[in-house]
Motif scaffolding. Structure first.
Motif, PDB file in Angstrom:
ATOM      1  N   HIS A 297     -77.239 -63.816 -24.418  1.00  0.00           N
ATOM      2  CA  HIS A 297     -76.230 -62.756 -24.661  1.00  0.00           C
ATOM      3  C   HIS A 297     -75.375 -62.649 -26.221  1.00  0.00           C
ATOM      4  CE1 HIS A 297     -74.929 -58.788 -22.837  1.00  0.00           C
ATOM      5  NE2 HIS A 297     -74.110 -59.380 -23.579  1.00  0.00           N
ATOM      6  N   ILE A 301     -76.008 -60.399 -29.203  1.00  0.00           N
ATOM      7  CA  ILE A 301     -74.642 -59.439 -30.176  1.00  0.00           C
ATOM      8  C   ILE A 301     -74.921 -59.718 -31.107  1.00  0.00           C
ATOM      9  CG2 ILE A 301     -72.059 -58.836 -29.899  1.00  0.00           C
ATOM     10  CD1 ILE A 301     -72.808 -58.876 -26.800  1.00  0.00           C
ATOM     11  N   ALA A 304     -77.162 -58.773 -33.828  1.00  0.00           N
ATOM     12  CA  ALA A 304     -76.744 -57.272 -33.727  1.00  0.00           C
ATOM     13  C   ALA A 304     -75.474 -56.963 -34.607  1.00  0.00           C
ATOM     14  CB  ALA A 304     -76.923 -56.541 -32.313  1.00  0.00           C
ATOM     15  N   MET A 305     -74.469 -57.635 -34.884  1.00  0.00           N
ATOM     16  CA  MET A 305     -73.990 -57.143 -35.384  1.00  0.00           C
ATOM     17  C   MET A 305     -74.390 -56.882 -36.574  1.00  0.00           C
ATOM     18  SD  MET A 305     -70.459 -58.741 -32.875  1.00  0.00           S
ATOM     19  CE  MET A 305     -69.539 -58.434 -34.939  1.00  0.00           C
ATOM     20  N   GLY A 306     -75.160 -58.105 -37.252  1.00  0.00           N
ATOM     21  CA  GLY A 306     -75.108 -58.587 -38.421  1.00  0.00           C
ATOM     22  C   GLY A 306     -75.273 -59.736 -39.451  1.00  0.00           C
ATOM     23  N   PRO A 401     -82.561 -59.645 -30.862  1.00  0.00           N
ATOM     24  CA  PRO A 401     -81.865 -59.148 -30.508  1.00  0.00           C
ATOM     25  C   PRO A 401     -81.806 -58.196 -29.244  1.00  0.00           C
ATOM     26  CG  PRO A 401     -81.719 -59.426 -32.865  1.00  0.00           C
ATOM     27  CD  PRO A 401     -82.393 -59.383 -32.011  1.00  0.00           C
ATOM     28  N   VAL A 402     -82.632 -57.546 -29.499  1.00  0.00           N
ATOM     29  CA  VAL A 402     -82.802 -56.809 -27.909  1.00  0.00           C
ATOM     30  C   VAL A 402     -82.976 -57.384 -26.915  1.00  0.00           C
ATOM     31  CG1 VAL A 402     -83.884 -54.423 -27.451  1.00  0.00           C
ATOM     32  CG2 VAL A 402     -83.688 -54.978 -29.706  1.00  0.00           C
TER      33      VAL A 402
ATOM     34  N   TYR B  13     -93.480 -49.433 -25.502  1.00  0.00           N
ATOM     35  CA  TYR B  13     -93.836 -51.053 -24.530  1.00  0.00           C
ATOM     36  C   TYR B  13     -95.105 -51.509 -23.811  1.00  0.00           C
ATOM     37  CZ  TYR B  13     -88.920 -50.931 -26.130  1.00  0.00           C
ATOM     38  OH  TYR B  13     -87.980 -50.913 -26.305  1.00  0.00           O
ATOM     39  N   ASN B  51     -81.096 -48.432 -29.901  1.00  0.00           N
ATOM     40  CA  ASN B  51     -82.116 -49.728 -30.299  1.00  0.00           C
ATOM     41  C   ASN B  51     -82.935 -49.179 -31.548  1.00  0.00           C
ATOM     42  OD1 ASN B  51     -80.332 -51.513 -28.711  1.00  0.00           O
ATOM     43  ND2 ASN B  51     -81.858 -51.719 -27.224  1.00  0.00           N
ATOM     44  N   LEU B  56     -82.333 -51.746 -34.579  1.00  0.00           N
ATOM     45  CA  LEU B  56     -82.353 -53.433 -33.613  1.00  0.00           C
ATOM     46  C   LEU B  56     -83.945 -53.163 -33.079  1.00  0.00           C
ATOM     47  CD1 LEU B  56     -79.336 -53.992 -31.945  1.00  0.00           C
ATOM     48  CD2 LEU B  56     -80.636 -55.190 -33.397  1.00  0.00           C
ATOM     49  N   ASP B  57     -84.607 -52.713 -32.574  1.00  0.00           N
ATOM     50  CA  ASP B  57     -85.960 -51.841 -32.520  1.00  0.00           C
ATOM     51  C   ASP B  57     -87.204 -51.241 -33.244  1.00  0.00           C
ATOM     52  OD1 ASP B  57     -88.450 -52.991 -30.343  1.00  0.00           O
ATOM     53  OD2 ASP B  57     -86.392 -51.616 -29.170  1.00  0.00           O
ATOM     54  N   THR B  80     -80.378 -55.751 -41.530  1.00  0.00           N
ATOM     55  CA  THR B  80     -79.639 -56.862 -41.228  1.00  0.00           C
ATOM     56  C   THR B  80     -78.098 -55.787 -41.685  1.00  0.00           C
ATOM     57  OG1 THR B  80     -80.728 -58.790 -40.509  1.00  0.00           O
ATOM     58  CG2 THR B  80     -78.171 -59.297 -41.289  1.00  0.00           C
ATOM     59  N   ARG B  83     -76.856 -52.633 -40.256  1.00  0.00           N
ATOM     60  CA  ARG B  83     -76.140 -52.876 -39.414  1.00  0.00           C
ATOM     61  C   ARG B  83     -73.922 -53.621 -39.942  1.00  0.00           C
ATOM     62  NH1 ARG B  83     -81.091 -54.635 -37.094  1.00  0.00           N
ATOM     63  NH2 ARG B  83     -80.029 -56.491 -36.932  1.00  0.00           N
ATOM     64  N   LEU B  84     -74.573 -54.327 -40.284  1.00  0.00           N
ATOM     65  CA  LEU B  84     -73.554 -54.731 -41.133  1.00  0.00           C
ATOM     66  C   LEU B  84     -72.656 -54.511 -41.351  1.00  0.00           C
ATOM     67  CD1 LEU B  84     -71.785 -57.742 -40.536  1.00  0.00           C
ATOM     68  CD2 LEU B  84     -72.531 -58.285 -42.646  1.00  0.00           C
ATOM     69  N   PHE B  89     -71.415 -52.100 -32.859  1.00  0.00           N
ATOM     70  CA  PHE B  89     -71.599 -51.347 -31.745  1.00  0.00           C
ATOM     71  C   PHE B  89     -70.656 -51.915 -30.760  1.00  0.00           C
ATOM     72  CE2 PHE B  89     -75.298 -52.634 -34.419  1.00  0.00           C
ATOM     73  CZ  PHE B  89     -76.413 -52.271 -33.538  1.00  0.00           C
ATOM     74  N   PHE B  91     -71.539 -53.196 -26.474  1.00  0.00           N
ATOM     75  CA  PHE B  91     -72.296 -53.123 -25.423  1.00  0.00           C
ATOM     76  C   PHE B  91     -72.045 -52.243 -24.232  1.00  0.00           C
ATOM     77  CE2 PHE B  91     -74.260 -54.614 -29.338  1.00  0.00           C
ATOM     78  CZ  PHE B  91     -75.934 -54.578 -29.109  1.00  0.00           C
ATOM     79  N   VAL B  93     -71.527 -55.193 -21.635  1.00  0.00           N
ATOM     80  CA  VAL B  93     -70.460 -55.959 -21.052  1.00  0.00           C
ATOM     81  C   VAL B  93     -71.031 -57.060 -22.094  1.00  0.00           C
ATOM     82  CG1 VAL B  93     -70.709 -55.722 -18.649  1.00  0.00           C
ATOM     83  CG2 VAL B  93     -72.672 -56.824 -19.746  1.00  0.00           C
ATOM     84  N   ASN B  95     -69.206 -58.071 -24.420  1.00  0.00           N
ATOM     85  CA  ASN B  95     -69.321 -58.169 -26.162  1.00  0.00           C
ATOM     86  C   ASN B  95     -68.677 -59.075 -27.309  1.00  0.00           C
ATOM     87  OD1 ASN B  95     -70.523 -54.898 -26.973  1.00  0.00           O
ATOM     88  ND2 ASN B  95     -68.455 -54.343 -25.184  1.00  0.00           N
TER      89      ASN B  95
END
Ligand SMILES: Nc1ncnc2c1ncn2[C@@H]1O[C@H](COP(=O)(O)OP(=O)(O)OP(=O)(O)O)[C@@H](O)[C@H]1O
Ligand SMILES: [Mg+2]
Lengths: 409, 227
Positions: A297, A301, A304-306, A401-402, B13, B51, B56-57, B80, B83-84, B89, B91, B93, B95
């Motif tokens: 997990h 994260i 995902a953050m890069g 990531p997802v 999906y 996402n 991300l997706d 990437t 997003r950076l 982001f 999330f 829980v 995080n």
């Protein structure tokens, strides 16, 4: 980078129990490797030392051809001026002259082939342990002619104790058969049964009388302070004695069997060490995969953050490196200590002593660790940790990531 | 042009032999500085939408344009980087990186961006006090409450002044009072820093916080109201 190092360090302690188990296993393996190295090195050293101290010395000056064909015809005249050269050389600890020959030792009921060593009564004990190995009586002397020192085992076999008579026979320089009767004056025990049974000592003067005329010798045996100087000293002597028609050889030329043994033991040890490194690689891969599984997990994260995937790879490889460094510190520390302790105390191998004697060892083995080899063992450990962390690291970096984030915790 | 433009967005999906249509043609536009709630029942496609917006997706069909770029055609490296530098982001829980302190967590994005240490420190301390966590910088996430952890996550998301913050059910694991406080903080930052927020929820109380509420159902926009 600092944060990455900190993360790597803290990450390995997230599961203390697992980390400690892995560390113990890695350290124990390294201890095993170092101890085996120390044992082998001690064994080889002792084998060489024993041979050198019993008879061979570090460097020998021999008559031309004697190395290949050790017969009296290949002896050489004594060289009084060599004495000066040897005494002046600070690398030389002691030296002695010998006149040796193969001969027959006979009693009324028995006769045996032996190596007859005509030894300088004063110098011989400085070069070899034969003086210390004397158990009864005394070593040959210049004052009392026709005394012989024999091994205790030989004495028992031929049933001739101190004061008894034996006859030596051998070919003389002039081709005739020389013989003389000797009285057993000393009994020695070098710890090597085969040596004691096949070697007898008489005085150099008696040997010359019996075997040659004049002041001939078959060898000058030289003991050095440091075995590592053997080749250089031999080369120096060879240069200085070029005109004399002699040969200068080192213990390596004299003990090809032992030199082969050393090479062989290195070769045999490699698969054993490799086994440890393979086991360690498995341990590391396993542990890292588990750790990554638990942190999916969180890795999701970060990705995902890069965070770049290669940064993640670096993080995990750092974790592995930290583990290896810790294990190396512990393992090398304990392994070194263990070898030092046993090196001091010795390992009693009397239970296997028959076999040990065969390899030219006494009953007690003193392990020694060669710092260069030990360093290699440690470096190899770090390298294995780095190389094999790459697979788990690459797997972590391939996480989607997802999907990773969807997994709890 | 709006900050975010989503057109006829579809996402399928594969689940075994059947297909799940998570998004069945979503159209929406979100402008700079908006504070948008996306609400809908479980399985309606909220997470999938967020996402897909951040890359991300992948999408099955349709367009996603963010800050002038077509997200659907970007390479993984470009995504990437996007997003950076442009997206924060939050999330539901966990995080935070548990081995780092609150402050180090806030600094983490800046660290990845290569912001110098002194600046990282100043910005992170400032933002921590803005979310009401002055003095908590040295604490590790496991020693903080869920609400505090989420506020650190919000601080981390906005400290780099991204173009957009995506928060997927940021209050779902908080009690309503703590959740309300977190949204207060987010809204404050939205107003003072002009950072665009999109967050998803299925908590009716939380929906009331936003001026604009987009309801999704079965992968479609059900209603889109601005009060
Ligand atoms: N990786 C996936 N594989 C298969 N089906 C998926 C996947 N991700 C989402 N789905 C399906 O897509 C639909 C939408 O899921 P999504 O997670 O976007 O809903 P959600 O609105 O976020 O729900 P929740 O409120 O429970 O978080 C659901 O039917 C879900 O089962
Ligand atoms: Mg969801």
């Amino acid at each position: 980078m600092k944060t990455l190092l900190k993360m790597a360090w803290l990450n390995i302690w997230r599961n203390k129990r697992r980390t400690l188990i892995l560390l113990c296993a890695m350290a124990a393996g390294l201890i095993g490797v170092l101890f085996t190295m120390g044992f082998m090195q001690g064994w080889m050293n002792q084998m060489v030392d024993n041979a050198i101290m019993t008879y061979e010395g570090h460097v020998k000056i021999l008559g031309k051809g004697f190395q290949r064909n050790p017969v009296i015809e290949n002896s050489m005249p004594a060289m009084p001026d060599v004495e000066g050269i040897l005494n002046r050389d600070p690398r030389v600890r002691a030296w002695t002259e010998r006149l040796t020959a193969q001969g027959l030792l006979s009693t009324p009921t028995d006769s045996r082939v032996v190596t007859i060593v005509g030894a300088d009564p004063d110098r011989e004990p400085q070069v070899s342990v034969i003086g210390e190995a004397l158990r009864d009586g005394e070593f040959v002397s210049s004052k009392e002619p026709l005394k012989i020192a024999i091994g205790r085992t030989l004495s028992e076999k031929i049933k001739k104790g101190l004061g008894k008579k034996v006859v030596l026979m051998s070919q003389r320089l002039d081709g005739e058969i020389g013989s003389a009767a000797f009285r057993v004056g000393g009994l020695f025990d070098t710890g090597s049964g085969s040596y004691d049974e096949s070697t007898v000592y008489i005085s150099l003067a008696d040997a010359r009388q019996m075997l040659a005329e004049g002041d001939r010798v078959t060898e000058i045996t030289i003991l050095l302070h440091d075995i590592k100087d053997s080749e250089v000293v031999a080369a120096d002597l060879a240069r200085e004695l070029k005109e004399r028609g002699v040969e200068v050889v080192t213990w390596k030329d004299r003990l090809p069997f032992i030199v082969e043994m050393i090479k062989l033991s290195d070769r045999f040890a490699i698969p054993y060490y490799a086994l440890f490194y393979i086991a360690m690689a498995f341990g590391i891969v396993n542990t890292l995969l588990m750790a990554i599984g638990e942190r999916t997990h969180e890795i999701g994260i970060m990705l995902a953050m890069g965070m770049h995937r290669r940064t993640l790879v670096l993080l995990i490889m750092l974790e592995s490196l930290f583990l290896a460094i810790l294990a190396a510190l512990a393992g090398a520390g304990i392994g070194w200590g263990l070898v030092a302790w046993f090196g001091h105390r010795g390992i009693d191998l009397s239970a296997f002593s028959a076999a040990m004697e065969y390899y030219g060892l006494g009953h007690v083995l003193y392990p020694v660790l060669d710092p260069g080899r030990a360093a290699w063992a440690v470096v190899a450990m770090l390298a294995v940790a780095l190389v094999f962390s790459f697979y788990p690291a690459a797997r972590a970096a391939r996480l989607v990531p997802v999907e990773a984030i969807r997994r709890a915790g | 042009m709006k900050l975010l433009e989503v057109g006829q967005l579809k996402k399928d999906y594969r689940e075994g032999k059947t297909w799940v249509h998570a998004l069945r043609g979503v159209d929406l536009q979100i402008g700079e500085g908006e504070f948008v709630a996306i609400a809908g029942p479980s399985g309606s496609g909220k997470t999938t939408l967020l996402n897909v917006i951040s890359g991300l997706d992948s999408v099955t069909e349709g367009q996603v344009r963010f800050d002038g770029d077509d997200v659907t055609t970007m390479t993984p490296r470009q995504l990437t980087h996007m997003r950076l530098t442009k997206i924060g982001f939050v999330f539901q829980v966990y995080n935070l990186i548990p081995v780092l302190t609150a402050q180090e967590n806030v600094e983490f994005t800046m660290l990845l961006q290569g912001v110098p240490a002194a600046k990282r420190k100043a910005l992170s301390l400032d933002i921590l006090s803005r979310v009401g966590l002055a003095g908590y910088g040295h604490r590790r996430p496991p020693t903080m409450s869920g609400g505090q952890q989420q506020r650190v996550a919000v601080a981390r998301a906005i400290v780099t002044h991204p173009r957009l913050v995506l928060a997927d059910e940021p209050t779902a694991n908080l009690d309503s009072e703590t959740g309300a406080k977190l949204l207060d903080v987010m809204k404050e930052l939205n107003e003072t820093e002009k950072i665009t927020f999109i967050f998803s929820t299925h908590d009716p109380m939380v929906m009331d916080y936003s001026r604009r509420l987009i309801r999704v159902r079965d992968g479609r926009v059900d209603s889109d109201k601005t009060r």
